[in-house]
Write a protein that holds these residues in place. Sequence first.
Motif, PDB file in Angstrom:
ATOM      1  N   ARG A 173      -5.384 -64.554  69.524  1.00  0.00           N
ATOM      2  CA  ARG A 173      -6.393 -65.266  68.607  1.00  0.00           C
ATOM      3  C   ARG A 173      -6.794 -64.726  67.722  1.00  0.00           C
ATOM      4  O   ARG A 173      -7.777 -65.025  67.148  1.00  0.00           O
ATOM      5  CB  ARG A 173      -7.338 -65.692  69.995  1.00  0.00           C
ATOM      6  CG  ARG A 173      -7.475 -66.273  71.477  1.00  0.00           C
ATOM      7  CD  ARG A 173      -7.917 -65.972  72.227  1.00  0.00           C
ATOM      8  NE  ARG A 173      -7.630 -66.284  74.074  1.00  0.00           N
ATOM      9  CZ  ARG A 173      -8.628 -67.454  74.819  1.00  0.00           C
ATOM     10  NH1 ARG A 173     -10.144 -66.487  74.482  1.00  0.00           N
ATOM     11  NH2 ARG A 173      -8.251 -66.982  76.037  1.00  0.00           N
ATOM     12  N   VAL A 174      -6.153 -63.285  67.271  1.00  0.00           N
ATOM     13  CA  VAL A 174      -6.799 -62.846  66.152  1.00  0.00           C
ATOM     14  C   VAL A 174      -6.503 -63.537  65.093  1.00  0.00           C
ATOM     15  O   VAL A 174      -4.749 -64.298  64.948  1.00  0.00           O
ATOM     16  CB  VAL A 174      -6.614 -61.188  66.314  1.00  0.00           C
ATOM     17  CG1 VAL A 174      -6.355 -60.725  64.948  1.00  0.00           C
ATOM     18  CG2 VAL A 174      -6.847 -61.176  67.524  1.00  0.00           C
ATOM     19  N   ILE A 175      -7.687 -63.537  63.982  1.00  0.00           N
ATOM     20  CA  ILE A 175      -7.618 -64.709  63.114  1.00  0.00           C
ATOM     21  C   ILE A 175      -7.161 -63.639  61.272  1.00  0.00           C
ATOM     22  O   ILE A 175      -7.950 -62.648  61.305  1.00  0.00           O
ATOM     23  CB  ILE A 175      -8.033 -65.300  62.426  1.00  0.00           C
ATOM     24  CG1 ILE A 175      -8.540 -66.434  63.369  1.00  0.00           C
ATOM     25  CG2 ILE A 175      -8.167 -66.569  61.216  1.00  0.00           C
ATOM     26  CD1 ILE A 175     -10.514 -66.775  63.868  1.00  0.00           C
ATOM     27  N   GLY A 176      -5.822 -63.824  61.035  1.00  0.00           N
ATOM     28  CA  GLY A 176      -5.589 -63.238  60.009  1.00  0.00           C
ATOM     29  C   GLY A 176      -4.772 -62.327  60.214  1.00  0.00           C
ATOM     30  O   GLY A 176      -4.836 -61.605  61.324  1.00  0.00           O
TER      31      GLY A 176
ATOM     32  N   ILE B 225      -5.398 -54.460  64.981  1.00  0.00           N
ATOM     33  CA  ILE B 225      -5.303 -54.921  66.780  1.00  0.00           C
ATOM     34  C   ILE B 225      -4.909 -54.947  67.940  1.00  0.00           C
ATOM     35  O   ILE B 225      -4.856 -54.022  68.992  1.00  0.00           O
ATOM     36  CB  ILE B 225      -6.203 -56.836  66.553  1.00  0.00           C
ATOM     37  CG1 ILE B 225      -7.101 -56.915  66.162  1.00  0.00           C
ATOM     38  CG2 ILE B 225      -5.962 -56.848  68.400  1.00  0.00           C
ATOM     39  CD1 ILE B 225      -8.752 -55.992  67.021  1.00  0.00           C
ATOM     40  N   ASP B 226      -3.302 -55.192  67.016  1.00  0.00           N
ATOM     41  CA  ASP B 226      -1.687 -54.174  67.822  1.00  0.00           C
ATOM     42  C   ASP B 226      -2.170 -53.680  67.731  1.00  0.00           C
ATOM     43  O   ASP B 226      -1.459 -53.112  68.838  1.00  0.00           O
ATOM     44  CB  ASP B 226      -0.679 -54.921  67.303  1.00  0.00           C
ATOM     45  CG  ASP B 226       0.241 -54.925  68.401  1.00  0.00           C
ATOM     46  OD1 ASP B 226       0.854 -55.281  69.251  1.00  0.00           O
ATOM     47  OD2 ASP B 226       1.289 -54.069  67.059  1.00  0.00           O
ATOM     48  N   GLN B 227      -2.308 -52.302  66.766  1.00  0.00           N
ATOM     49  CA  GLN B 227      -2.088 -50.690  67.057  1.00  0.00           C
ATOM     50  C   GLN B 227      -3.312 -50.263  67.951  1.00  0.00           C
ATOM     51  O   GLN B 227      -2.487 -49.117  68.724  1.00  0.00           O
ATOM     52  CB  GLN B 227      -2.191 -50.607  65.794  1.00  0.00           C
ATOM     53  CG  GLN B 227      -0.620 -50.743  64.551  1.00  0.00           C
ATOM     54  CD  GLN B 227      -1.569 -50.700  63.056  1.00  0.00           C
ATOM     55  OE1 GLN B 227      -2.639 -50.519  63.024  1.00  0.00           O
ATOM     56  NE2 GLN B 227      -1.036 -50.160  62.111  1.00  0.00           N
TER      57      GLN B 227
ATOM     58  N   GLN C 267     -12.545 -55.414  78.050  1.00  0.00           N
ATOM     59  CA  GLN C 267     -13.868 -55.914  77.281  1.00  0.00           C
ATOM     60  C   GLN C 267     -14.088 -54.864  76.342  1.00  0.00           C
ATOM     61  O   GLN C 267     -13.949 -55.658  75.559  1.00  0.00           O
ATOM     62  CB  GLN C 267     -14.721 -55.194  78.754  1.00  0.00           C
ATOM     63  CG  GLN C 267     -16.388 -55.603  77.888  1.00  0.00           C
ATOM     64  CD  GLN C 267     -17.749 -55.346  78.770  1.00  0.00           C
ATOM     65  OE1 GLN C 267     -17.163 -54.180  79.382  1.00  0.00           O
ATOM     66  NE2 GLN C 267     -18.101 -56.144  78.949  1.00  0.00           N
ATOM     67  N   SER C 268     -13.083 -53.896  76.184  1.00  0.00           N
ATOM     68  CA  SER C 268     -13.087 -53.234  74.912  1.00  0.00           C
ATOM     69  C   SER C 268     -12.483 -53.433  73.872  1.00  0.00           C
ATOM     70  O   SER C 268     -12.499 -54.224  72.540  1.00  0.00           O
ATOM     71  CB  SER C 268     -12.661 -51.766  75.225  1.00  0.00           C
ATOM     72  OG  SER C 268     -13.534 -50.654  75.692  1.00  0.00           O
ATOM     73  N   PHE C 269     -11.014 -54.692  74.889  1.00  0.00           N
ATOM     74  CA  PHE C 269     -10.554 -55.556  73.196  1.00  0.00           C
ATOM     75  C   PHE C 269     -10.753 -56.242  73.397  1.00  0.00           C
ATOM     76  O   PHE C 269     -10.947 -56.741  71.582  1.00  0.00           O
ATOM     77  CB  PHE C 269      -8.442 -55.249  74.688  1.00  0.00           C
ATOM     78  CG  PHE C 269      -7.630 -55.962  73.022  1.00  0.00           C
ATOM     79  CD1 PHE C 269      -7.400 -55.500  72.454  1.00  0.00           C
ATOM     80  CD2 PHE C 269      -6.903 -56.877  73.986  1.00  0.00           C
ATOM     81  CE1 PHE C 269      -6.354 -55.537  71.552  1.00  0.00           C
ATOM     82  CE2 PHE C 269      -5.809 -57.570  73.328  1.00  0.00           C
ATOM     83  CZ  PHE C 269      -5.765 -56.696  71.806  1.00  0.00           C
ATOM     84  N   THR C 270     -11.009 -57.406  74.749  1.00  0.00           N
ATOM     85  CA  THR C 270     -11.950 -58.524  74.175  1.00  0.00           C
ATOM     86  C   THR C 270     -13.219 -58.359  72.756  1.00  0.00           C
ATOM     87  O   THR C 270     -12.553 -59.287  71.975  1.00  0.00           O
ATOM     88  CB  THR C 270     -12.424 -59.525  75.242  1.00  0.00           C
ATOM     89  OG1 THR C 270     -11.641 -59.468  76.264  1.00  0.00           O
ATOM     90  CG2 THR C 270     -13.554 -60.532  75.272  1.00  0.00           C
ATOM     91  N   VAL C 271     -14.038 -57.876  73.400  1.00  0.00           N
ATOM     92  CA  VAL C 271     -15.382 -58.013  72.086  1.00  0.00           C
ATOM     93  C   VAL C 271     -14.437 -56.635  70.648  1.00  0.00           C
ATOM     94  O   VAL C 271     -14.877 -57.621  69.644  1.00  0.00           O
ATOM     95  CB  VAL C 271     -15.803 -56.281  72.656  1.00  0.00           C
ATOM     96  CG1 VAL C 271     -17.238 -56.161  71.052  1.00  0.00           C
ATOM     97  CG2 VAL C 271     -16.452 -56.427  73.812  1.00  0.00           C
ATOM     98  N   ALA C 272     -13.283 -56.059  70.531  1.00  0.00           N
ATOM     99  CA  ALA C 272     -12.560 -55.891  69.621  1.00  0.00           C
ATOM    100  C   ALA C 272     -12.153 -56.975  68.444  1.00  0.00           C
ATOM    101  O   ALA C 272     -12.484 -57.446  67.558  1.00  0.00           O
ATOM    102  CB  ALA C 272     -11.564 -54.610  69.465  1.00  0.00           C
TER     103      ALA C 272
ATOM    104  N   ASN D 138     -12.517 -61.060  64.911  1.00  0.00           N
ATOM    105  CA  ASN D 138     -12.944 -63.036  63.928  1.00  0.00           C
ATOM    106  C   ASN D 138     -14.113 -62.963  63.590  1.00  0.00           C
ATOM    107  O   ASN D 138     -14.227 -63.495  62.213  1.00  0.00           O
ATOM    108  CB  ASN D 138     -12.257 -63.811  65.234  1.00  0.00           C
ATOM    109  CG  ASN D 138     -11.244 -63.705  65.511  1.00  0.00           C
ATOM    110  OD1 ASN D 138     -10.272 -62.895  65.169  1.00  0.00           O
ATOM    111  ND2 ASN D 138     -10.822 -63.872  67.229  1.00  0.00           N
ATOM    112  N   TRP D 139     -14.764 -62.751  63.650  1.00  0.00           N
ATOM    113  CA  TRP D 139     -16.141 -62.533  63.240  1.00  0.00           C
ATOM    114  C   TRP D 139     -15.781 -62.019  62.059  1.00  0.00           C
ATOM    115  O   TRP D 139     -16.742 -62.912  60.539  1.00  0.00           O
ATOM    116  CB  TRP D 139     -17.393 -61.864  64.267  1.00  0.00           C
ATOM    117  CG  TRP D 139     -18.764 -61.846  63.923  1.00  0.00           C
ATOM    118  CD1 TRP D 139     -19.659 -63.225  63.890  1.00  0.00           C
ATOM    119  CD2 TRP D 139     -19.105 -61.283  62.606  1.00  0.00           C
ATOM    120  NE1 TRP D 139     -20.525 -62.419  63.266  1.00  0.00           N
ATOM    121  CE2 TRP D 139     -20.721 -61.847  62.271  1.00  0.00           C
ATOM    122  CE3 TRP D 139     -19.159 -59.800  61.308  1.00  0.00           C
ATOM    123  CZ2 TRP D 139     -21.140 -60.974  61.573  1.00  0.00           C
ATOM    124  CZ3 TRP D 139     -20.081 -59.213  60.820  1.00  0.00           C
ATOM    125  CH2 TRP D 139     -21.398 -59.684  61.222  1.00  0.00           C
TER     126      TRP D 139
END
Length: 306
Positions: A204-207, A214-216, A242-247, A252-253
């Motif tokens: 779901r990560v954009i860009g 995010i993968d790292q 939770q940490s991964f979801t918020v990151a 994306n924001w």
Amino acid sequence: MARPRKPEDPDKYQPCDRCGKCYWPAAWWPEGLICGYCYQAAKRTTGRCACGHDGVLPGIIDGAPACRSCSDIILNVDCVECGAETELYRGGSCLRCILKYTATDLLRSPDTGEVDPKLTVIVEALGAMERPNSGLTWIQQKHVKRFLKQLAAQEETTHEAIDTLPAGRTTNYVRALLVEHGVLPARDELLARFDRWALEKQERVIGSEQQTVIDQFRRWGLLRHLRSSSPISNSAFLRAKQSFTVAIEFSNWLTLERGLTVTQFTQHELDAWQAGGPSTREHVYRFIRWAIATRIVPADLTVIPH
């Protein structure tokens, strides 16, 4: 749960010589007429007779259960498959044999028609259940049948192959059986669940640049830490999610709202993001701490706790 008894009918049935109730007759034994309910209970009474015989004790002598021989009762409770003396279920076979037959049939390879030797432990484990009736109830459910057939169709029996099948209690139970019997190596299931979940989540990560960072973070900021403390606790599993979801939400924001990447934002953007959402956004601190340690972002960034 047992089915409720039908009402007595004294006008239609004579009293049972065992319980004294007027239910439909099922057999005539040396002691007299036996109603259907007492007949079923007799077939399911097991133990050791006074003569030393272990098995079904349908008779009653001096108030104690007795075997067929001692009580002169003619009753077929001998399984045609395994020879066990027990209540029969279908076609002269006992519950345990029917359960094993059903499991074997479901686990046959669609290509060879044979059961992979690695999967025979499932058949044996089910056949060894203390309460085979529970096993038969379980295996007759549609989703269980579907899962076992899918498992049998896999090219190999590995954790990775099972991971491709629908997740759920059935999958967890069968996997645990295979681990218990040495077919599969033991592994940290919560750790494996997090890895699968995170790989799907990061789609779901954009860009592309954001995806790389995010993968790292997934691999080096979360998974490495979880592996070092394996087996992980449920709380550690939930914190990592939770940490991964918020990151990902923060990443994306930045892309959608500010046109920035995770290597370009400042304290101003971080504060604005935190202020514009729920208190759970403070969990971005783990991502920020990792990003600072890997020199992806400036070292003076701070997360304001709510």
